[in-house]
Write an enzyme that holds these catalytic residues in place. Sequence first.
Site: not given
Length: 747
Positions: A81, A35, A125
Amino acid sequence: MTAFTDAPDRIVDTPFSDALSDRYLVYALSTITARSLPDVRDGLKPVHRRLLWGMRLLRLDPEAGYKKCARVVGDVMGKYHPHGDASIYDAMVRLAQPFALRYPLVDGQGNFGNIDGDNAAAMRYTEARLTPAAIELMDGLDENCVPFRATYNGEDEEPEVFPAAFPNLLANGASGIAVGMATSIPPHNVAELVDALTLLVDNPDAGTDEIVALVPGPDFPTGGVLVESAASIRESYATGRGSFRMRARWEEVREKGGGWHIVVSEVPYQVQKGKLIEEIAALINDKKLPILEDVRDESDSEIRIVLEPKSRNVDPNVLMESLFKLTDLEVRFPLNLNVLDKNRTPRVMSLKEALAAFLDHQIEVLVARAEHRLGKIADRLELLAGFLIAYLNLDEVIRIIREEDEPKQELMRRFELTDRQAEAILNMRLRSLRKLEELEIQMENKALLAEQAKLQALVASPKKQRERVKADLAQLRARYGPETELGRRRTGFGEAPSVVDIPLEAMIEREPITVICSAKGWVRAMKGHVDLADAETAKFKEGDGPAFAFHAQTTDKITLAADNGRFYTIGADKLPGGRGFGEPIRLMIDMDAGAEITALFVHQPGKLLLVASDGRGFVADGGELLAETKKGRQVVTPRPGAKLRVVRRIAEDADSVAAVGENRKLLVFPLSQLPEMTRGQGVALQKYKDGGLSDAMTFKLADGLSWQMGGKGDRTRLETDLTPWQGDRAQAGRLPPNGFPRDNRFG
């Protein structure tokens, strides 16, 4: 409970602390390796690697069209993931921000946030595709040059590391916080990194000094000026730990009429422009920087912060040094080159070790790609040999195919073909026969054999491998050279003043005040310079009265001398206002309960006469009396029973000392007989049989000695002939002239 009863072997009897530590260790290792820490080879954390891998599978090449970020995030979350979409999208946004990454890996279309700190638009968007740098990171993934592993659900595969022909770790940097460790790596210039890598290819034993000569410091995407010393930068790169002092880039712009303003064109890395301007505006509103009048944000696509001074007489360097001290126009970026090595072990590397690890990975990838290509060539050569046999025996091959029940086996037996060769011949289309000419087959065979020999030599020769890596680095430098817009160095180098004398007026608004302190130590500061006679008649608490009153400025330092010989310093701007009775001065300093105030005055440079009640004293430098803490500074150490009684300024032209004892005897002696000290008891000014010192002062002998006379008015008496009272230090002296004050004070 029934389940445990049915399966008693599932119950583990172990101390709770052991069970907790074991599970926490698993969590810590997962956080560190999967991580928070980047891999030294490709400079990526798993989330970034999976994002780029997912975009590659979606064929989002730089020449292709954009796709919605929501599509990418969905694929990455579902296949590779298994974490929240917000964290994946945040990572993707950072890869696309040109002010966050020196060389962006994602080409974003839409609102991906800005340097003001505004967030990106929602993923539905925005659109994205890969950049050329990301393609170079993944170049060779189809050539079996890096290991793959199964995804979390076992349905797909993902690369454990990228081939990384682009030095992403140092080029783009990284930051992260794991369990018990963290990483912080600033971005660098690729051309400079390539020069250092080329040096290590030619000379693996090159030292840190040689590398730092080629990589002089970080190159941040937002520019700025690096003002860290060369020795500090070298030490940071040699150890992998340190920090870099960064400043904004600014220039002074002169106006018509003699005025000027400052324009800030670049801010330090990771400093949000909007918050920076708010920080500067707060200084103006809170009057913490009176020499600054206004701040304006005139930025568009380029940063332009305008700073207006209070007056044209303000020194621009003083203004900027004040802002560097008080705001994020100057920051320190930490270096902690903590990464995962090729064995997935976290450790702190030096700059040379990180570069060497990248080179080792490049050679491993180069050899793996060559071996993969050799395998492909061997397969093709095998088929070409079969095609050549088929061409030379075309009629017989056709007959076998038409007449034999098992043509494949017959072909293998008749012409000693392999299974793959026979299968390839049987799968040929009839129209391919016209292209199956001996010359073409032999030409392809010859070319493949030459390529095979070249690759075999490459695999067998470490020297050729280094030469090939060096050639690849040269091509990389050509694409990211300093002459290109993306490759030019953005962060400059400068030198910050080692000691900057910032006047107090820069931090505090200068205003006149009148300081009043009562006999019991209640202090206040009235605005303006009021008449000191009016100050003495101000209101005091019952049983209290005036003791000290003088004019000052809010930028002054106030010196307090206690009778135990300890000196304290108080900022005039810290004094309470003039309303009411003020506040006890003991709340501002740590003054002993039994000590009393001997003197209170505005600190000024120069010499002071310090004398205790037993007549012992010395000359002190006023600059040595400033105390940095509330506990003050011990300057005079009176003998037991004695107290500090006299604190007087010494005029520059003074050459004599006058001392009068409680026995009313006056002694005048040369000032040169008193030593200058920083701390101590001093020497005897006057000798006494009984009592001690009443008062002492310095003066110019040629001007005579004057003192205030009693009664109304400000009448003074001047005695010019002091011959009867002149002597040496530590003598007894004689009774003073007629008219000397009965309180034995010079006034």
